[in-house]
Design an enzyme around this catalytic site. Structure first.
Site, PDB file in Angstrom:
ATOM      1  CD  GLU A 120       1.718  24.623 -11.250  1.00  0.00           C
ATOM      2  OE1 GLU A 120       1.102  24.482 -12.322  1.00  0.00           O
ATOM      3  OE2 GLU A 120       2.589  23.835 -10.852  1.00  0.00           O
TER       4      GLU A 120
ATOM      5  CE  LYS B 209       3.250  -1.965   5.030  1.00  0.00           C
ATOM      6  NZ  LYS B 209       2.193  -2.999   5.059  1.00  0.00           N
TER       7      LYS B 209
ATOM      8  CB  THR C 294       1.746  -2.898   8.741  1.00  0.00           C
ATOM      9  OG1 THR C 294       1.704  -3.882   7.698  1.00  0.00           O
ATOM     10  CG2 THR C 294       2.459  -3.456   9.952  1.00  0.00           C
ATOM     11  CG  ASP C 295      -1.984  -3.917   4.515  1.00  0.00           C
ATOM     12  OD1 ASP C 295      -0.741  -3.885   4.429  1.00  0.00           O
ATOM     13  OD2 ASP C 295      -2.672  -4.841   4.045  1.00  0.00           O
TER      14      ASP C 295
ATOM     15  CB  THR D 188       1.055  -9.027   9.609  1.00  0.00           C
ATOM     16  OG1 THR D 188       0.498  -8.709   8.332  1.00  0.00           O
ATOM     17  CG2 THR D 188       2.241  -9.958   9.415  1.00  0.00           C
TER      18      THR D 188
ATOM     19  CE1 TYR E 274      -0.130 -11.944   7.248  1.00  0.00           C
ATOM     20  CE2 TYR E 274       1.660 -12.212   5.663  1.00  0.00           C
ATOM     21  CZ  TYR E 274       0.786 -11.395   6.364  1.00  0.00           C
ATOM     22  OH  TYR E 274       0.812 -10.036   6.178  1.00  0.00           O
TER      23      TYR E 274
END
Length: 356
Positions: free
Chosen positions: A313, A191, A118-119, A39, A52
């Protein structure tokens, strides 16, 4: 004052100016900016459009919006990739890590800034945190708004990243992400929001610090092993073992575990419920995957904060599973891939998840 005196004074001024320029140039540190797209290099149809195209502009175009960085560092730029980070892959990771290691081995390179979408930024940052062999600063930077947007956050983030990379106190901190005036460690990166410019956090440990008036201020150290202290070496690797993430949820069956086994994966990370818990059907299928096919299994949790602990557990030792502790499923996948380049022993894998 006679002409000779004027000439002498003028000559002295020129010498002083030359020396000042040389000293100034010598004082600047050299920072390489390696661009991968995202981005931050995105371009929209208008300044207010939501849509975009990621990775639409080159690194030179991107840096033209931040001419001030040339005042604080000698900048060199390279385009390593130009993709949306949703398409980040092992090939680019290996290429990027090898290039970072190559550059930082040079005495005339003081730090690296990597522009990134950023993903998957948390995964790339963690991968580099485990594979870079230097204490010199390595900073990842992205943005939540494309370069063409009103109030684009990319230019400020880039400036703050370069300022952090040249600061002496940034040495030995491991790989970091600098965005929204925060300095974040790769050891606990997530994120947390789909749109906010303040999306990245260190949810368990808190940020390493902040950038204030172009200066980094650190408030904690990384609590885990990283960079030059890491045992992983990818310099001779051309591929990584295949590891998949499988989500647990109410009524989850063995379907995706069976599919992963048929695909001959080397490892499975579970994004379990609560403290990494699994449905009985899924747990039984994973136990068979370990016993019958030698697949490494690491339990993590779909919950953002808190540990996936070994001794609750699920009896990990009985099942030959490993627990991720504070490492989320996405970063757990990265660590398991690297762990499998060295061992298949679940106890050794558990040690790595405790230390990194």
């Amino acid at each position: 004052m006679n002409k000779n005196s004027i000439r002498k004074a003028f000559s002295l001024m020129l010498v002083a100016l030359f020396v000042s320029v040389v000293i100034s140039a010598q004082a600047k540190k050299t920072v390489y900016i390696l661009a991968t797209g995202g981005t931050i290099a995105g371009q929209g149809a208008t300044e207010v459009t939501a849509g975009y195209k990621a990775g639409a502009i080159t690194v030179d175009e991107l840096l033209s919006a931040v001419p001030e960085i040339k005042n604080i560092a000698d900048i060199k730029a390279e385009q390593v990739a130009n993709i949306g980070s949703q398409d980040m892959n092992d090939e680019v990771w290996l290429k990027l890590s090898k290039r970072v290691n190559e550059l930082l081995s040079q005495s005339d390179v003081d730090g690296i800034v990597i522009t990134h979408g950023t993903d998957t930024q948390e995964e790339t940052a963690y991968f580099l945190n485990l594979t870079v062999k230097s204490d010199k600063p390595v900073i990842l930077v992205g943005s939540m708004r494309p370069s063409t947007a009103i109030s684009a956050d990319g230019p400020r983030n880039i400036y703050n990243s370069v300022a952090t990379a040249v600061a002496p106190e940034s040495v030995g901190k491991g790989v970091m992400v600098v965005m929204d005036d925060k300095i974040l460690g790769a050891d606990d990166l997530a994120k947390t929001n789909t749109l906010s410019v303040g999306t990245f956090e260190n949810p368990n440990y808190g940020p390493l610090g902040i950038v204030y008036n172009g200066k980094p201020i650190y408030t904690r150290q990384s609590v885990k092993r990283h960079t030059s202290n890491s045992e992983f070496d990818i310099m001779n690797l051309n591929q990584l073992p295949r590891v998949e993430i499988i989500l647990s949820y109410s009524n989850a069956t063995a379907l995706f575990v069976d599919a992963a086994v048929k695909a001959h994966v080397k490892g499975i990370v579970t994004a379990g419920v609560g403290n990494g818990n699994l449905t009985t059907l899924m747990q039984n299928a994973l136990e068979k995957a370990v016993k019958n096919h030698g697949i490494a299994v690491v339990r993590s949790s779909r919950i953002m904060t808190g540990p996936t602990a070994q001794w609750d557990e699920v009896d990990d030792d009985k099942l030959n599973f490993s627990a991720s502790w504070f490492i989320n499923p996405y970063r757990s996948r990265v660590l398991l891939m690297l762990a499998l380049t060295k061992t298949k022993d679940y106890k050794e894998i558990q040690r790595m998840f405790s230390e990194y």
